[in-house]
Design an enzyme around this catalytic site. Sequence first.
Site, PDB file in Angstrom:
ATOM      1  N   GLU A   1     110.240  26.521  35.502  1.00 32.21           N
ATOM      2  CA  GLU A   1     109.837  27.386  36.614  1.00 32.21           C
ATOM      3  C   GLU A   1     110.196  26.791  37.975  1.00 32.21           C
ATOM      4  O   GLU A   1     110.621  27.507  38.877  1.00 32.21           O
ATOM      5  CB  GLU A   1     108.334  27.696  36.544  1.00 32.21           C
ATOM      6  CG  GLU A   1     107.969  28.811  35.559  1.00 32.21           C
ATOM      7  CD  GLU A   1     108.068  28.411  34.094  1.00 32.21           C
ATOM      8  OE1 GLU A   1     108.151  27.205  33.804  1.00 32.21           O
ATOM      9  OE2 GLU A   1     108.063  29.303  33.225  1.00 32.21           O
TER      10      GLU A   1
ATOM     11  N   HIS B   1      97.184  33.894  30.528  1.00 32.17           N
ATOM     12  CA  HIS B   1      98.173  34.971  30.499  1.00 32.17           C
ATOM     13  C   HIS B   1      97.591  36.256  31.061  1.00 32.17           C
ATOM     14  O   HIS B   1      97.975  37.350  30.661  1.00 32.17           O
ATOM     15  CB  HIS B   1      98.677  35.241  29.071  1.00 32.17           C
ATOM     16  CG  HIS B   1      99.639  34.212  28.557  1.00 32.17           C
ATOM     17  ND1 HIS B   1      99.251  32.949  28.204  1.00 32.17           N
ATOM     18  CD2 HIS B   1     100.979  34.268  28.342  1.00 32.17           C
ATOM     19  CE1 HIS B   1     100.315  32.268  27.775  1.00 32.17           C
ATOM     20  NE2 HIS B   1     101.370  33.043  27.851  1.00 32.17           N
TER      21      HIS B   1
END
Lengths: 325, 329
Positions: free
Chosen positions: B62, B131
């Site tokens: 990321e 999530h």
Amino acid sequence: MTYDLDGLSKELLLDMYYKMMLIRRFEEKVVEMYRAGEIPGIAHGYIGEEGVAVGVCSALRRDDYILSTHRGHGHSLAKGIDPKHLMAELYGKKTGVCKGIGGSMHSTEPEVGVIFSSAIVGGNIPIAVGVALAFKMRREDRVVVSFFGDGATNTGAFHEALNLASVWKLPIVFVCENNFYAISMHVSKSTSAKEIVDRAVSYNMPGVVVDGNDVIAVYNAAAAAVNRARKGEGPTLIEARTYRWLDHGMYYLGKYRPEDEVVMWKQKCPIRTLRDRLLIKGIATEVELNSLDEKVVHEVDEAIRFARESAEPDLDFVKQFVYVR
Amino acid sequence: MPVRELTYAEALREALREEMLRDDRVFLMGEDIGVIGGVFKVTQGLYEEFGQERVRDTPISETAIVGAAIGAAIAGMKPVAEIMYMDFLMCAGDQVINHLPKIRYMSGGKLKVPAVIRTQYGLYRYAAAQHSQFYPAFLMNIPGMYVEVPSTPYDAKGLLKSAIRDENPDIFIECAALYRVRGPVPDEDYVIPLGQADVKREGRDVTVFALSYMVHVALSAAQKLGNEGISTEVIDPRTLNPFDKKTLVESVKKTGRLVIIEPDHKTAGVGAEVAAIVAEEAYDYLKAPIVRLAADDIPPPFAPKAYNAFLPNEEKLISSIKKLIKHSK
Ligand SMILES: Cc1ncc(C[n+]2csc(CCOP(=O)(O)OP(=O)(O)O)c2C)c(N)n1
Ligand SMILES: [Mg+2]
């Protein structure tokens, strides 16, 4: 009469001498003016490490880009930023390279190839990869150099960035300035690899160790890596071993390194080393080198005068630069 | 001619495709966005059409994804990077907070960072606390980058096109629960200016400020309240930075009541800012206290029953509005 050393022209050698001397005198003035209270904020000196910035940047074209760090004055000057504009930035003036908004740790002058300096350790490395990606996607034969310290090689950013650069075979050279310390932390205590350069193996790229205090050796190593990158053969990791003579920043932070170590490295001064070689080989005369020394002193004085006389930005002025509108 | 309908995901895909056709500098990168078209299928077909150079599958990095997007942007490209889940955005926290919104400024305006970071948060996916997160207020609190939160296919397409064309960095936050929602999207090219809230429904009695997915909840509630004679105005900010204060304040001045419904946490959430703006700029017009309906101040739970209760919903909204109207000055 031979005018070269190691295949390098006299012109290039004198330019490298001049640039190293410029950095040295610039940094000495920074220390002086910081102590005098004229330079605000945080600053990190590059004295002792001049051979790395100058050797690497001398191997680059003007349109190649470098990305720099918190210890970036040397990189900026080596790539060709006007010392007046750099000093004015340190003074927080409107005439500075970043209009006084960046300060000592941030420098941007795309005209000469200084694109960005990050004060987050490791922060510039992934960004450098993106710059290299842009060059590659546009089929430009330009190269990117990312400078960072030994400490930065323990950040996740370093590892993600080297991996990606290698997977995508990008035109980039990673230059680790190993001055053996990250503030007080010795590299042997912080780094699991035996040598920083060993980390190149994981990323399937060449790793090169070079004496960072030998500007010619740095130049040669950088030139080879830059050439490889320009030909589309991908990234290289260079570990340039050097030493900072000053403390981490402008303050004394306590004792973490032995006195004799500092003394030993000062004897390996990169500027003295080049000067001696130029004289011994008869490439330059005392007179020639002395005149460069004088030129540098004059330029640095001029930079201080310029910085002092420049105006400070106010809040309304700086507000203009947050967004493109 | 009837206006065609697209899903939110299709509208986003169209925006990406059209901007890639329009401007060579636009390219995509992210995890699994190429060969399989993304885990949410937003980029489906683009790899086949544009090839691996412009639709780049990346490693799970990321920091390198956002960092490389920034680097490509300052070097003249227009990257659109995808971070698979908003939860993972903070893996790249340093690039998102210390670099993306700072570089233009710190360079004294010499650089531009025209990068778009697309990401999504899920609702009702029962995916537990790593999530399911949505923290737009945190991003809105960092000056220097724009934040989009589209709620409809029309807005998704128009805002994404604007974000790509605009030369500022953007965090573009999609909602996975909306990907299959259909709505009208015109054939012709259009963009939605950043910083313009949308009055999704006009009303007189109460203003509902609804964020992202909650716009749909608010519209459904407004419909039902209408049957009972309560006229509800629904405001969708569409972008959090720039933030359209004017539309919000004018609406509250008209209705005299404000209910905020948001799928992010209540404490220091977007609604806290909205309430503060109204307290500062429309206090004298308020006929009742401001009401905030937000996710509980706990990490999202996995167990569906607890998760469903953790979020605000239509029922809570309707009862809050009724109570508010009853207890007004
Ligand atoms: C991410 C991050 N952590 C910590 C710091 C504070 N800090 C500034 S410089 C520095 C040491 C960096 O060491 P190194 O990378 O070896 O560079 P050097 O200072 O030796 O040139 C630290 C810890 C920072 N700026 N950024
Ligand atoms: Mg170091």
